[in-house]
Structures are given as C-alpha cells and as structure tokens.
Design a protein around this motif. Structure first.
Motif, mmCIF file in Angstrom:
data_model
loop_
_atom_site.group_PDB
_atom_site.id
_atom_site.type_symbol
_atom_site.label_atom_id
_atom_site.label_comp_id
_atom_site.label_asym_id
_atom_site.label_seq_id
_atom_site.Cartn_x
_atom_site.Cartn_y
_atom_site.Cartn_z
ATOM 1 N N HIS A 1 43.475 -5.303 102.920
ATOM 2 C CA HIS A 1 42.128 -5.476 103.478
ATOM 3 C C HIS A 1 41.599 -6.890 103.270
ATOM 4 N N VAL B 1 37.438 -3.552 97.606
ATOM 5 C CA VAL B 1 38.040 -2.364 98.221
ATOM 6 C C VAL B 1 38.082 -1.259 97.173
ATOM 7 N N GLU C 1 39.630 2.609 100.925
ATOM 8 C CA GLU C 1 41.011 2.798 101.366
ATOM 9 C C GLU C 1 41.528 4.136 100.831
#
Length: 392
Positions: free
Chosen positions: A158, A167, A246
């Motif tokens: 990411h 994240v 995620e």
C-alpha cells in the motif's frame, strides 16, 4: 422534554452502531459505481503503480516479561515472507526481568536486534525504538501476536501510494477453550467497519497486534500515552495521510480466560481513548472532512454510549402513558435481563450465544464508565501489565 432526550439518545446510539456502518456501505457503493465508469483509466493507473520497489522494513515489538512466548515470536517473525536483506526485527524490552532479554540475545540471526532499558512503559519503548529502526516502513506488533507469512508484503504494497501513511492489518482473536467466544462477533463487526473506513483512507485507529507506518511520519508521543496504537494512526490521519485497512495481512492472538483482567484491559483502553482527545484536536473539527465524521461516528459516540443508554432508560420512565414507550421500556429491560442471563450462563445453544453478546456489550460499556473515571482522576498508568499466557 423527556421525549426529546429519549430520541436524541436513541438516534445517536443507532447512528454509532447501525447507521454509520450503513453509511459506509452506501458511500462505498456510490464510489464503486463511479470507479466502474472510469474502469479503463483506473486499470491503467493500477498497472503503472506496480513499481517493483522493495522498501526496507523493521518489525518493532515492545516486550515486557515475555519469556514464555518471545522465542515463538522470533521464529514467527523470521519466517515471514519478505526479502531477508530488507527486513529486521527490533525487540524493545521494557525492563524485562524474566529472561526475555537473554532469549533475544541468544538468537543467532543477525536480523534480530535488542534494545533494552529500564521499565518506563510501552510508549517510551516506541519513542526509543522507532527512530533507531533501519526500515523505511515500521511494522508494529505485540509479543503474543503471531503473523501469517504473507502479511508483511500485504501491508507494504500500500505504501507505493505516497498518500498512504499507515496500514492496519486484520487481527483474529481466538479462544482455545471456547469456540463461540463472545468477543469474536463484536471483533468481526469492528473489522468490517475498518474495512469500509479503509476504502475511504480513514481507519480510525489500529490494533497493536499488526499495523504499519512510514517511519518519517512518526512523532514522539508523551510518555503518559496509554493507547499508542490508537494515537499513532490518528496523528498520521491528522497530518492528511490515508490510513487504510488490509484484510489479507492477518495476525492471530489468543484471548484471556480471566474476565477480571479482560475488564481491566477494556477500562485501560477507555481511559486512553479519552486521553487521546487532546493529542488529535484536528480530527474533532469539521474541516478535517470525512476523517472527522468517522472519528465522531465510530469513536466519540461509542465513548458516550453508557451515558446515552442511561438517558434513554431514564427518559423512557417519564413516557409510560404511551403504548409505544411502554414497549421500548420493556425492550430495554429485556435486553439488560438477557445480559444478566449471559453473565449467569444458564442458557444453552443460540440463546446462550445471544445472551453472551448482550453481556459483552453491557460490560464493554461499564468498562468505558470505569475508564472515564480513571481518566478524570488521572489514575490510569501508562505502563502495561503483562497478560498471563501458557508457557511456551
């Protein structure tokens, strides 16, 4: 006036627990429709974004008396699927006295480093370790959290987007003796909210088990900070960077059977949550946009839930001349009775699971009350106590 108080409390409760998640789903649906209209250009951008760069990563673990699991943590960390020459494990020992430091020193892998100092609290460990870490990306994890092999790569990809500052991974809780542990239902619900917040780049806080940040965005925290894993991502969000989620970056953590310690943990987190308000003032303002909406909807109203529940119940007592309000009072009474049955454990099957969830919800809000009282009295210490776990 009683009717106004009742509906204000009821609607705010409904918003934070039901309407806000529905808003996230609706917003995502609209955004997906626009994305589909631009699918050709979007696909081109996605192809061009795969640069193949492999950023350096430091896995930072704050540990206090974790001799029973630190060996397993090291083995788990060194087995992660990430290029070895771009990866290190930095263990920050917070004055451990049970042999944790010695076990880390005995690890033959040169990717493992130890930073030991006198006990001062987890925040002090992070303030010391994150600046000395070699990685461009800092992955933070707990000593008792085991990470799946592909998780680091899933987090790191990411950061190809320069607008992403943090994240959050997916933490799966498990209880070895209770298949239907009541926290799992609430945790899954929270994970779903994080998933949709992540699509807007506005995940409100992370879990200490697994999340990643850009090292350059970390700012020193006050040593008294109680919930670092909440404040660190919020500060990054306040700086204007995205905080995403995620779901493929998975870690596992065992829950405790000690309900007294679990209640204490929740109260500690609640005290830290109230403390965090002065550390991220920018997110309280409408000018922050969607992050402010998420912060108010997902967090601030949740922290007000015990007061809202009390207001709804008390106001309802002054509205008994209506059949409708007699039904709402009966529903509230039944809910609290169900929570009591969940505590007593007298039900079986589906009834037991529903009662357990009600009990969990009530105790969670009682912990918020206790945490708020500790916050007002400045009685919650920053240093965390190790949770007892089976020996490795």
């Amino acid at each position: 006036m009683a009717e106004v108080f009742f509906w204000c409390a009821a609607l705010l409760l409904l918003h934070t627990y039901f309407f806000y998640p529905l808003c996230l789903v609706a917003i995502d649906g609209v955004a997906q429709a626009f994305y589909n209209l631009r699918s050709t250009r979007a696909a081109k951008r996605e192809r061009e974004s795969k640069t193949g760069l492999v950023p350096s990563v430091s896995l930072v673990v704050a540990a206090y008396n974790e001799a029973s699991c630190i060996q397993q943590k090291l083995e788990n960390s060194l087995a992660l699927d990430y290029p070895a020459h771009r990866f290190e494990v930095l263990i920050g020992s917070d004055g451990s006295t049970d042999g944790t430091d010695e076990r880390v020193k005995q690890c033959p892998d040169t990717r493992v480093r130890l930073s030991a100092a006198a006990r001062a609290g987890k925040t002090t460990v992070l303030n010391r370790c994150i600046p000395m870490a070699m990685g461009d990306i800092i992955v933070l994890s707990d000593a008792n959290t085991m990470i799946e092999p592909e998780a680091i790569q899933a987090l790191v990809r990411h950061f190809e987007d320069p607008e992403v500052g943090a994240v959050c991974g997916k933490l799966r809780l498990y209880n070895p003796t209770k298949k239907d542990y009541e926290e799992s239902a609430y945790w899954n619900y929270e994970s779903l909210i994080k998933f949709y917040e992540g699509k807007r780049g506005s995940v409100v806080g992370a879990n200490g088990g697994l999340y990643a940040i850009r090292r350059t965005l970390f700012t020193q925290l006050p040593p008294s900070t109680i919930v670092d894993d909440f404040v660190i991502p919020l500060r990054i969000l306040e700086q204007g960077y995205k905080v995403v989620y995620e779901a493929e970056a998975v870690a596992h953590e065992e829950t405790t059977e000690d309900y007294g310690k679990e209640f204490g943990r929740r109260a500690r987190i609640a005290a830290g949550n109230f403390q965090s308000l002065k550390m991220v003032p920018g997110l309280l303002l409408p000018t922050a946009g969607f992050p402010a909406f998420a912060f108010w909807s997902h967090k601030l109203l949740r922290w007000c839930a015990p007061a809202l529940m009390a207001v709804a119940l008390l106001a309802n007592l002054f509205l008994l001349d209506s059949v409708f309000y007699r039904l709402t009072l009966f529903s509230q009474a039944m809910f609290y009775a169900l929570a009591y049955l969940g505590k007593a454990g007298v039900l079986k099957g589906t009834g037991k699971r529903i009662a357990s969830v009600a009990y969990y919800f009530v105790t969670m809000n009682l912990a918020i009350v206790v945490g708020f009282w500790r916050f007002l009295r400045n009685a919650q210490k920053a240093a965390w106590d190790r949770t007892a776990r089976p020996a490795a």
